[in-house]
Structure formats: structure tokens, C-alpha cells
Design a protein around this motif. Structure first.
Motif, short mmCIF file in Angstrom:
data_model
loop_
_atom_site.label_atom_id
_atom_site.label_comp_id
_atom_site.label_asym_id
_atom_site.label_seq_id
_atom_site.Cartn_x
_atom_site.Cartn_y
_atom_site.Cartn_z
N SER A 131 -4.14 -3.05 0.12
CA SER A 131 -4.02 -1.52 0.45
C SER A 131 -2.70 -0.95 0.69
O SER A 131 -2.45 -0.09 0.03
CB SER A 131 -5.25 -1.30 1.55
N PHE A 132 -1.99 -1.80 1.61
CA PHE A 132 -0.76 -1.27 1.94
C PHE A 132 0.45 -2.35 1.93
O PHE A 132 0.25 -3.56 2.49
CB PHE A 132 -0.74 -0.76 3.17
N HIS A 141 9.26 6.25 2.49
CA HIS A 141 8.06 5.75 1.56
C HIS A 141 8.47 5.73 0.16
O HIS A 141 9.02 6.65 -0.33
CB HIS A 141 7.05 6.61 1.79
N SER A 143 6.04 5.03 -2.14
CA SER A 143 4.84 5.29 -2.89
C SER A 143 3.75 5.70 -1.97
O SER A 143 3.79 5.32 -0.53
CB SER A 143 4.42 4.45 -4.13
N GLU A 144 2.53 6.11 -2.33
CA GLU A 144 1.42 6.18 -1.35
C GLU A 144 0.94 4.95 -0.66
O GLU A 144 0.42 5.15 0.39
CB GLU A 144 0.33 7.14 -1.94
N ASN A 145 1.18 4.01 -1.43
CA ASN A 145 0.70 2.50 -0.45
C ASN A 145 1.91 1.50 -0.26
O ASN A 145 1.77 0.46 0.21
CB ASN A 145 -0.39 1.66 -1.46
N LEU A 147 4.94 1.53 1.81
CA LEU A 147 5.49 2.70 2.71
C LEU A 147 6.58 2.15 3.70
O LEU A 147 6.97 1.08 3.88
CB LEU A 147 4.33 2.99 3.96
#
Length: 189
Positions: A131-132, A141, A143-145, A147
């Protein structure tokens, strides 16, 4: 009972609060010293980061990093949030990393930009459950995953209430070498 409490927080809540809990020495002579009180705050921040990311008890956090101070802080935070520490060695190539992360159901990976680019990018499409990715040395960051660890830490609270932990709860998932077949997961409680 929680090993993070036993190792850090109980000392931070006592007359030992300002005693040295971690002394880190870098290759170039760099030196970082953390008291029990500082370790409690920093590891609580990371536990809050994991909680904010939605990690639940028993979910796996893989670490792929050299032995930097943030790694030790993170391990204590992982244990506080009742997640499972899954150490990977930077010497592994992408395939051994992939085998372990797939078998261990990796939800989060804590690593550096260099290791991410060299060892994770080639296998990322084969890790849909991941997920991350938290980059220890990124200021922003990606991207959105993918970080920034430091940015997440700067936004996190330094207080964390450790939930009750059973002595048989999984704490570490370590893998065998894989020299005689697929690596096998070894659970530590």
C-alpha cells in the motif's frame, strides 16, 4: 505487555528519561544520541504515522535500509502500533526481496530512495498488496503511495497510547536464507 513499552516507554516514564537509549555512529563519524524520552516521542510519531495510514494489528511493515538511526526508531514505532517488523537486507537483489515481500504480505515498505530505485522499482508491479512506500531520505512525497518519512513524521503527534498486547502476538517475521529452497517465514512473538 508490549516490547516497545518494555524497551523504551517505561524508562522514558521514569528517572531514566534523559539517559541515553540509542547512540548511533555513522560511517563518516556522524553521531546521534537519543534519550529514552526522545525515543519515546519519535517512535510514538512513527506509530501514529502507521495508524494514520490505516495499518491494523498484525499487518506487516518491511524495512530495507542500512542501519541508520531512523530504522531503530521505526522498529519501536512498528511494535507500538502492533504491526509486524519484517527486516530485509540491502544486500538482497530484487528477486529475494520480492519472494519475502510476497510471502510476508507486505503492506508498507520503509526504505531509501537509492534502494527503492535499484531494488524495488523493477518488482513493484508484482507487489499489488503493497500500500505504501516510505522513503527515509526524501524531503517531499513522490506520489500518493510513495511518501516522505520525514514529512510524515513532522506532521505526526508525539504521543501514542500503546494498545494491550498479548505475549503471543506476532512481533517480527524474519525469513530464512532461502539457500535450500524458497525462504520460510519465522515468527517471533
Amino acid at each position: 505487555l508490549n516490547i516497545a513499552h518494555e524497551a523504551i516507554d517505561r524508562h522514558a516514564n521514569s528517572e531514566l528519561a534523559e539517559k541515553t537509549a540509542l547512540l548511533w555512529l555513522g560511517k563518516d563519524g556522524e553521531r546521534k544520541t537519543y534519550s529514552f524520552a526522545q525515543m519515546k516521542k519519535e517512535s510514538s510519531k512513527f506509530a501514529n504515522v502507521l495508524k494514520t495510514l490505516g495499518l491494523k494489528k498484525g499487518e506487516r511493515v518491511f524495512t530495507l535500509s542500512s542501519r541508520i538511526a531512523e530504522l531503530y526508531i521505526s522498529v519501536i514505532g512498528i511494535l507500538k502500533n502492533q504491526n509486524v517488523v519484517c527486516p530485509l537486507f540491502p544486500q538482497f537483489g530484487p528477486q529475494p526481496i520480492l519472494q519475502r515481500m510476497q510471502r510476508g504480505d507486505a503492506k508498507v515498505l520503509l526504505t531509501t530512495q537509492k534502494l527503492f530505485k535499484k531494488k524495488i522499482t523493477p518488482i513493484l508491479d508484482e507487489l499489488p498488496q503493497l500500500s505504501f512506500i516510505l522513503l527515509l531520505d526524501a524531503d517531499e512525497h513522490v506520489s500518493e503511495n510513495v511518501l516522505s518519512f520525514s514529512r510524515l513524521m513532522s506532521e505526526a503527534s508525539d504521543t501514542f497510547e500503546i494498545p494491550p498486547t498479548d505475549p503471543e502476538d506476532m512481533s517480527i517475521l524474519h525469513f530464512t536464507s532461502g539457500t535450500t529452497g524458497m525462504p520460510k517465514g519465522v515468527v517471533h512473538v
